[in-house]
Scaffold this active site. Sequence first.
Site, PDB file in Angstrom:
ATOM      1  N   LYS A  35       0.826  -1.203   0.000  1.00 41.63           N
ATOM      2  CA  LYS A  35       0.000   0.000   0.000  1.00 41.63           C
ATOM      3  C   LYS A  35       0.862   1.257   0.000  1.00 41.63           C
ATOM      4  CE  LYS A  35      -3.795  -2.645   1.960  1.00 41.63           C
ATOM      5  NZ  LYS A  35      -4.579  -3.094   3.135  1.00 41.63           N
ATOM      6  N   GLN A  44      -4.424  -1.671   9.434  1.00 35.00           N
ATOM      7  CA  GLN A  44      -4.367  -2.973   8.770  1.00 35.00           C
ATOM      8  C   GLN A  44      -5.056  -4.051   9.617  1.00 35.00           C
ATOM      9  OE1 GLN A  44      -3.200  -3.699   5.577  1.00 35.00           O
ATOM     10  NE2 GLN A  44      -4.053  -5.745   5.958  1.00 35.00           N
ATOM     11  N   ASP A  67     -10.393   3.555   3.959  1.00 31.96           N
ATOM     12  CA  ASP A  67     -10.418   2.105   3.787  1.00 31.96           C
ATOM     13  C   ASP A  67     -11.841   1.558   4.015  1.00 31.96           C
ATOM     14  OD1 ASP A  67      -8.972  -0.238   3.171  1.00 31.96           O
ATOM     15  OD2 ASP A  67      -8.747  -0.766   5.293  1.00 31.96           O
TER      16      ASP A  67
END
Lengths: 282, 282
Positions: free
Chosen positions: B55, B99, B122
């Site tokens: 990412k 994450q 996200d």
Amino acid sequence: MSALILDGKSVTKKSEEDLRSRVARLKKLSNGAVPILATILVGNDPSSATYVKMKSNACTRVGMDSLKIEMSEETTTEELLAEIAKLNANPNIHGILLQHPVPPQINERQCFDSIDLSKDVDGVTCWGFGRMAMNETSYGSATPKGIIRILEAYDIPLEGKHAVVVGRSPILGKPMAMMLLNKNCTVTICHSKTVGLDKIIKNADIIVGAVGKPEFIKAAWIKDDAVVIDAGYHEGGVGDIELEPLMNRVKAYTPVPGGVGPMTINTLIYQTVEACELKLEK
Amino acid sequence: MSALILDGKSVTKKSEEDLRSRVARLKKLSNGAVPILATILVGNDPSSATYVKMKSNACTRVGMDSLKIEMSEETTTEELLAEIAKLNANPNIHGILLQHPVPPQINERQCFDSIDLSKDVDGVTCWGFGRMAMNETSYGSATPKGIIRILEAYDIPLEGKHAVVVGRSPILGKPMAMMLLNKNCTVTICHSKTVGLDKIIKNADIIVGAVGKPEFIKAAWIKDDAVVIDAGYHEGGVGDIELEPLMNRVKAYTPVPGGVGPMTINTLIYQTVEACELKLEK
């Protein structure tokens, strides 16, 4: 075989007995104060007025108060937002009901979403929907939550069943689908763009009619032994599903009227009592 | 007939060209500042570390910056919440990636939900999920949003199609179902308690594998001409769907690797650029 009638009236009657004693307990704990539901009615729609009246009557039956706010047909979004802000800030108000629908000049979504999460006892906010969908503590949207409650009251098995929800509105079809999913149903969501609705419904163990069109869902599409939930109500006392031919061959069904309707109102009251209890326990 | 390959690598390559020029424009507008994605990696999971690295590499490729935050395996919920609060308050940070998964002692849901809605690029918050489901402006959860973007890049028709989503996780199955519903698919959500999964999948025009088990969904269950989306990735380069026998008889499929994976990363970057643009336009 005669189908089991999922009798919303008798389930709500029993629930109201329980709620009456919970309200009495809250009254003692708080030196005479009772849970208060604020109801906001905007405009002159007669059925909306009837629904609000039925909701405040239900408050009275369990010993709660309601604060009735009526606003004109010409109300602006800003005026409605200001009213909701006042109710959010009022420590004596435990729940807020903004009766749907509001007149077209108002941004209903913005007004719904301005209701404080802790007072969203009708389950209309995006945030509350998201929390419910993720299995976090929340008040469910009143109609689908009422449907889950009546299914549970009659011990209808849900896990592994294929539920078909017809309709995808923000306060009915979408939350219904998420609630049934969280009860471990396999869930199919159908709507106006669905192709082959009859064949999809044929596979349903549980069918929820939430389309808002009189007898749109035909009895012939529904298999024997299905559980039939009709969330519609239309003139002449019919729902969204052609119920009459099903009464002798399905497993269970909600009558119209007297099925889902009373459960919706009861769930609103039930969640207001919960909100008051949570606040006192804090 | 050979199936159309939904090539995530080539779609993301094209998207990155577009993003590079948007980032260059933002840099001019803001005297040299570029969008910044904060990435939070908690603990020592090697695949999580790889994903975070991929990412931040994608940020670099389009000219953005990333701020890498690494926290120990023993991090508490409070420590992680404090870190997120700092990033929420930092005006130079436009997006926050926490994450998944975090070590088991952490309340992941609470941490996700503490991310400011405007930085939730996200798409992991309950609030953002609720807004997306209700068709309000929001960042979609990156993997399902990436899947919608690849379907659109290849002009795959969605309206009226029957989509079957296998899996109901908070950041994949549930948002995928709501996004496909909002694109006018009829949507069925299946999961570990589903009975007769093979027969349900047989009806799918579009099948999304989101179960996290290698080749759990068998080729024999999938009809000719289906569109096959595989969101899984497992050792040996296989996904959740037995893909190989399908390559000559379905309409289209996402390869593993190189299908959904690159789209997920690209969507995160894409949404961070959007967040920065929105902030500058305010």
